[in-house]
Scaffold this motif. Structure first.
Motif, PDB file in Angstrom:
ATOM      1  N   LYS A   1      32.624  50.352  35.583  1.00 41.86           N
ATOM      2  CA  LYS A   1      32.155  49.063  35.679  1.00 41.86           C
ATOM      3  C   LYS A   1      33.157  48.087  35.673  1.00 41.86           C
ATOM      4  O   LYS A   1      33.445  47.315  34.598  1.00 41.86           O
ATOM      5  CB  LYS A   1      31.063  48.706  34.309  1.00 41.86           C
ATOM      6  N   ILE A   2      33.956  47.789  36.824  1.00 41.70           N
ATOM      7  CA  ILE A   2      35.212  47.184  36.774  1.00 41.70           C
ATOM      8  C   ILE A   2      35.024  46.562  38.182  1.00 41.70           C
ATOM      9  O   ILE A   2      34.205  47.054  39.058  1.00 41.70           O
ATOM     10  CB  ILE A   2      36.591  47.939  36.482  1.00 41.70           C
ATOM     11  N   LYS A   3      35.894  45.556  38.522  1.00 47.77           N
ATOM     12  CA  LYS A   3      36.075  44.935  39.615  1.00 47.77           C
ATOM     13  C   LYS A   3      37.488  44.514  39.967  1.00 47.77           C
ATOM     14  O   LYS A   3      38.292  44.188  39.265  1.00 47.77           O
ATOM     15  CB  LYS A   3      34.794  43.772  39.754  1.00 47.77           C
TER      16      LYS A   3
ATOM     17  N   VAL B   1      39.706  43.998  36.669  1.00 47.39           N
ATOM     18  CA  VAL B   1      39.212  43.704  35.552  1.00 47.39           C
ATOM     19  C   VAL B   1      37.808  44.335  35.344  1.00 47.39           C
ATOM     20  O   VAL B   1      37.221  44.743  36.237  1.00 47.39           O
ATOM     21  CB  VAL B   1      39.163  42.253  35.184  1.00 47.39           C
ATOM     22  N   SER B   2      37.444  44.224  33.880  1.00 46.81           N
ATOM     23  CA  SER B   2      35.992  44.843  33.838  1.00 46.81           C
ATOM     24  C   SER B   2      35.183  43.894  34.407  1.00 46.81           C
ATOM     25  O   SER B   2      35.550  42.617  34.707  1.00 46.81           O
ATOM     26  CB  SER B   2      36.010  44.750  32.263  1.00 46.81           C
ATOM     27  N   LYS B   3      33.893  44.158  34.863  1.00 44.12           N
ATOM     28  CA  LYS B   3      32.716  43.496  35.304  1.00 44.12           C
ATOM     29  C   LYS B   3      32.556  42.434  34.621  1.00 44.12           C
ATOM     30  O   LYS B   3      32.065  41.250  35.163  1.00 44.12           O
ATOM     31  CB  LYS B   3      31.743  44.599  35.652  1.00 44.12           C
ATOM     32  N   ASP B   4      32.429  42.195  33.328  1.00 45.58           N
ATOM     33  CA  ASP B   4      31.918  40.856  32.392  1.00 45.58           C
ATOM     34  C   ASP B   4      33.282  39.938  32.151  1.00 45.58           C
ATOM     35  O   ASP B   4      32.956  39.248  31.369  1.00 45.58           O
ATOM     36  CB  ASP B   4      31.334  41.512  31.145  1.00 45.58           C
TER      37      ASP B   4
ATOM     38  N   VAL C   1      44.205  45.492  35.046  1.00 49.95           N
ATOM     39  CA  VAL C   1      45.108  46.481  35.391  1.00 49.95           C
ATOM     40  C   VAL C   1      45.787  46.153  37.016  1.00 49.95           C
ATOM     41  O   VAL C   1      44.934  45.575  37.662  1.00 49.95           O
ATOM     42  CB  VAL C   1      44.375  47.793  35.475  1.00 49.95           C
ATOM     43  N   ILE C   2      47.097  46.264  37.241  1.00 50.21           N
ATOM     44  CA  ILE C   2      47.609  46.145  38.662  1.00 50.21           C
ATOM     45  C   ILE C   2      47.608  47.589  39.025  1.00 50.21           C
ATOM     46  O   ILE C   2      48.407  48.338  38.525  1.00 50.21           O
ATOM     47  CB  ILE C   2      48.724  45.219  38.540  1.00 50.21           C
TER      48      ILE C   2
END
Length: 262
Positions: free
Chosen positions: A206-208, A130-133, A189-190
């Motif tokens: 900037k995703i995690k 997912v996005s970092k935020d 995203v998978i």
């Protein structure tokens, strides 16, 4: 008497010329055999799955490509990596476009109806990114009803449909992961954990990753159903490169560890 000597000399000369001709022909034949190109081992991937298979400076590279090359060389064959769209790659194998698929293909019961697989050459997990935020998604349960991005015709696509009807498909993981940063496009995203982390590091996204892997996939090399001889040869070559350290060297280059041991 002189005539007899002349006849004998001519006979000796003709025998000598015939011997030279035979030797020369033999040398040419031997040379032709030596110069004959080794049989090609043509193996395919999507070419859109870094770090496993991707294009760099107009050349197909990556972990899968180097593993396929090492296997070909172990079999005494000439490695020839090619690309094919993922959604038609099994059909292309069945129509003899290439000898094998070495493209991080997960071994599934459905695929085993269409192709044979070698022994697994690595294992990895389906990971949520997912996005970092984004703090609303912490595990797989939080995916219910969300918009999920996956690569088309992948095992991740089927998995995503277990959580939502809103599944968007992409030709590459990098494109899907980049869409996490476009507001309102995707919630998650998978994809493969190793692929996702590589994309994050290489593209400074900037995703995690969140939670544990949803499930683990074993990746195999796909061979045509009726080609038992090639299946055996590839399995033997795969075992050899694992035992002689070639596999470990390739894996260390891309991942800093031997992923066959995970």
């Amino acid at each position: 008497m002189k005539r007899s000597i002349f006849v004998i000399m001519m006979a000796i000369l003709l025998v000598g010329l015939a011997a030279c001709g035979t030797k020369e022909s033999g040398e040419k034949a031997a040379s032709g055999t030596e110069n004959k190109q080794k049989e090609d081992f043509v193996f395919a991937s999507s070419g859109l799955y870094p770090p496993f298979n991707y294009t760099e400076n107009n050349k197909l590279v990556g972990f899968d490509v180097e593993i396929g090359t090492a296997i070909a060389e172990e079999m005494g064959m000439n490695p020839k990596p090619v690309t094919n769209p993922w959604q038609t790659i099994i059909a292309a194998l069945q129509t003899d476009k290439f000898d094998a698929i070495i493209g991080s293909m997960a071994i599934t019961d459905e695929r085993l109806k269409e192709v044979n697989f070698t022994d697994p050459y690595y294992e990895s997990g389906a990971q949520i990114f997912v996005s970092k935020d984004n703090d609303s998604i912490k595990n797989a349960d939080d995916l219910k009803g969300k918009t999920i991005g996956v690569v088309v015709s992948s095992t991740f696509e089927e998995n995503a449909k277990e959580y939502t009807d809103d599944v968007k498909t992409y030709d590459s993981d990098v494109t899907a992961l980049q869409d996490l940063l476009v507001k309102g496009r995707l919630d998650a995203v998978i994809t493969d954990r190793l692929v996702g982390m590589y994309a994050v590091n290489q593209n400074n996204l900037k995703i995690k990753q969140v939670g544990e892997p949803i499930y683990l996939d074993q990746m195999g090399i796909a061979i045509q159903k009726d080609d038992e001889e090639l299946l055996k040869k590839v399995n033997e070559a795969l075992k050899s490169i694992q035992e002689n350290g070639t596999y470990g060297e390739i894996s260390e280059k891309y991942f800093g560890e031997d992923i066959s041991q995970k």
